[in-house]
Design a protein around this motif. Structure first.
Motif, mmCIF file in Angstrom:
data_model
loop_
_atom_site.group_PDB
_atom_site.id
_atom_site.type_symbol
_atom_site.label_atom_id
_atom_site.label_comp_id
_atom_site.label_asym_id
_atom_site.label_seq_id
_atom_site.Cartn_x
_atom_site.Cartn_y
_atom_site.Cartn_z
ATOM 1 N N UNK A 35 13.291 12.285 -22.345
ATOM 2 C CA UNK A 35 12.033 12.996 -22.111
ATOM 3 C C UNK A 35 11.633 12.930 -20.638
ATOM 4 N N UNK A 36 11.840 11.777 -20.014
ATOM 5 C CA UNK A 36 11.480 11.629 -18.600
ATOM 6 C C UNK A 36 12.285 12.608 -17.733
ATOM 7 N N UNK A 37 13.543 12.830 -18.085
ATOM 8 C CA UNK A 37 14.382 13.769 -17.334
ATOM 9 C C UNK A 37 14.041 15.223 -17.652
ATOM 10 N N UNK A 38 13.843 15.526 -18.921
ATOM 11 C CA UNK A 38 13.684 16.907 -19.371
ATOM 12 C C UNK A 38 12.232 17.387 -19.370
ATOM 13 N N UNK A 39 11.296 16.443 -19.394
ATOM 14 C CA UNK A 39 9.881 16.795 -19.417
ATOM 15 C C UNK A 39 9.212 16.354 -20.709
ATOM 16 N N UNK A 40 8.074 15.713 -20.556
ATOM 17 C CA UNK A 40 7.313 15.275 -21.719
ATOM 18 C C UNK A 40 6.536 16.459 -22.288
ATOM 19 N N UNK A 41 6.335 16.490 -23.611
ATOM 20 C CA UNK A 41 5.544 17.578 -24.185
ATOM 21 C C UNK A 41 4.093 17.507 -23.712
ATOM 22 N N UNK A 42 3.387 18.592 -23.873
ATOM 23 C CA UNK A 42 1.967 18.626 -23.532
ATOM 24 C C UNK A 42 1.158 17.846 -24.558
ATOM 25 N N UNK A 43 -0.026 17.483 -24.176
ATOM 26 C CA UNK A 43 -0.961 16.859 -25.105
ATOM 27 C C UNK A 43 -0.808 15.357 -25.222
ATOM 28 N N UNK A 44 -1.457 14.843 -26.248
ATOM 29 C CA UNK A 44 -1.512 13.394 -26.445
ATOM 30 C C UNK A 44 -0.131 12.781 -26.661
ATOM 31 N N UNK A 45 0.704 13.424 -27.454
ATOM 32 C CA UNK A 45 2.037 12.861 -27.711
ATOM 33 C C UNK A 45 2.817 12.720 -26.408
ATOM 34 N N UNK A 46 2.767 13.716 -25.564
ATOM 35 C CA UNK A 46 3.458 13.645 -24.276
ATOM 36 C C UNK A 46 2.922 12.524 -23.405
ATOM 37 N N UNK A 47 1.611 12.363 -23.413
ATOM 38 C CA UNK A 47 0.984 11.289 -22.622
ATOM 39 C C UNK A 47 1.422 9.926 -23.150
ATOM 40 N N UNK A 48 1.465 9.777 -24.483
ATOM 41 C CA UNK A 48 1.881 8.499 -25.067
ATOM 42 C C UNK A 48 3.364 8.232 -24.832
ATOM 43 N N UNK A 49 4.186 9.267 -24.914
ATOM 44 C CA UNK A 49 5.615 9.091 -24.632
ATOM 45 C C UNK A 49 5.842 8.673 -23.183
ATOM 46 N N UNK A 50 5.102 9.276 -22.268
ATOM 47 C CA UNK A 50 5.227 8.911 -20.848
ATOM 48 C C UNK A 50 4.798 7.463 -20.628
ATOM 49 N N UNK A 51 3.724 7.060 -21.280
ATOM 50 C CA UNK A 51 3.257 5.675 -21.164
ATOM 51 C C UNK A 51 4.298 4.712 -21.727
ATOM 52 N N UNK A 52 4.847 5.040 -22.906
ATOM 53 C CA UNK A 52 5.851 4.159 -23.507
ATOM 54 C C UNK A 52 7.093 4.106 -22.651
ATOM 55 N N UNK A 53 7.453 5.208 -22.025
ATOM 56 C CA UNK A 53 8.604 5.203 -21.118
ATOM 57 C C UNK A 53 8.371 4.224 -19.971
ATOM 58 N N UNK A 54 7.202 4.255 -19.373
ATOM 59 C CA UNK A 54 6.890 3.337 -18.270
ATOM 60 C C UNK A 54 6.936 1.886 -18.734
ATOM 61 N N UNK A 55 6.373 1.623 -19.897
ATOM 62 C CA UNK A 55 6.372 0.259 -20.437
ATOM 63 C C UNK A 55 7.805 -0.203 -20.683
ATOM 64 N N UNK A 56 8.593 0.637 -21.343
ATOM 65 C CA UNK A 56 9.980 0.283 -21.657
ATOM 66 C C UNK A 56 10.816 0.135 -20.392
ATOM 67 N N UNK A 57 10.681 1.079 -19.488
ATOM 68 C CA UNK A 57 11.467 1.081 -18.246
ATOM 69 C C UNK A 57 11.217 -0.174 -17.414
ATOM 70 N N UNK A 58 10.003 -0.678 -17.468
ATOM 71 C CA UNK A 58 9.656 -1.871 -16.688
ATOM 72 C C UNK A 58 9.777 -3.167 -17.481
ATOM 73 N N UNK A 59 10.365 -3.089 -18.671
ATOM 74 C CA UNK A 59 10.613 -4.291 -19.468
ATOM 75 C C UNK A 59 9.356 -4.964 -19.986
#
Length: 71
Positions: A35-59
């Motif tokens: 998702x980070x490469x291809x683009x997160x969806x719009x709306x709340x789900x996209x915002x939550x996916x982006x947040x989870x990506x940051x959390x996961x990426x930073x361990x």
């Protein structure tokens, strides 16, 4: 980010795709990276996916454990 977003990560389920029905906090790192490469969806789900990506990426996924225990 809103403070409630962390709680949403451990309570909201992925509404579509290969991991439909999984908690957003449980999505695998490679899926979040896609998702980070291809683009997160719009709306709340996209915002939550982006947040989870940051959390996961930073361990930092362990920070969600106390929120899981409260549920």
């Amino acid at each position: 980010m809103e403070p409630e977003d962390l709680t949403r990560l451990v309570s909201r389920k992925m509404p579509f795709g290969k991991y439909e029905g999984w908690l957003i906090a449980d999505l695998p790192g490679p899926y979040l990276n896609w998702f980070a490469r291809e683009g997160f969806p719009n709306g709340e789900i996209g915002r939550l996916l982006a947040l989870m990506h940051e959390i996961d990426h930073n361990g930092l996924s362990g920070l969600l454990d106390p929120l899981r225990e409260r549920r």
